[in-house]
Design a protein around this motif. Sequence first.
Motif: not given
Length: 299
Positions: A58, A61, A63, A93-95, A97, A131, A133, A255
């Motif tokens: 990803i 995306l 963070a 803040t995450m995600g 683009r 980003l 997880s 993050n």
Amino acid sequence: MTRALSITFFVVLLITLAGCTPLPASPTPNIPQPTVINHPFDLTPTPQVTVLPTQPLISDLAAVIEIDPEEVLNVRQSPGLSTPILATLAYDTMGIRLTGQQSEADTIQWVQVQLADGQTGWVDRQYLTGLKSSADFCADPQLPTLLIQFKQAVATQDGALLSSIVSPWHGLQIQFFNGSTAVVFPPDQTSQLFTGTVPILWGVHPGSGLETSGTYMEIVHPTLSSTLESGGAFECNPTGFDTNYSYRWPASLQNLNHLSIYQAGPPEMELDWHYWWIGIVYVNGQPYLHSLMHFAWEP
């Protein structure tokens, strides 16, 4: 899951530092070894391990990292510190683009981002990581290769290898003493880490109260290399530890995925334990070293 780390971990710098007063070495059974909330991570070095190709994952995306909770990251209309601010991003803040566009202005590397309302703006890339997880990070098949290369670079003092696994966006930060300011090595200087001759200020020694100065090889390398060679296991994304003092992973780095490794002190010098936390960033889907944080017993 909280458990006492009874195995010998890695990544540290010897508490007896060149040019500074050593810490007390007498065993004190009343002072506990660090207890950490952690997530087991398996690293099995093997000659069959090969470098994996970069995976997209990803990587579009991102963070925010390295922003304190009371501060924000500015999103500007165009690259440059004097251009209008379109929006701000909070420390967690995450995600975000990424469009893939990059530019340099005011000696800063900027990347273009797309906001939730569709607008595009520019941010300083040193405050972003790809980003990932926690679960995906701990299971990432690229990590064993990265860590094996890290151990090899330190063991052989291979600056070129080290430079290839340090983040091209962030360089490498080393915090040698708890609470001290990290020393930042830009990406184009990490290859010289093992050969540098200019003394560096690493912070105040908790035992002597004196400022500790010296090269990486004099101050950091002995402890780091001995920890990496000790055969300790890595832990994935621990949140903190408790010994005669407590430490919690800072909010500004929430993050930033990380690993830890611990080296217990020998029986005759139980307080000579070392604990390293290794920050990992993602750039274009590939993990890189971002930071090294060292902890040891403090009087």
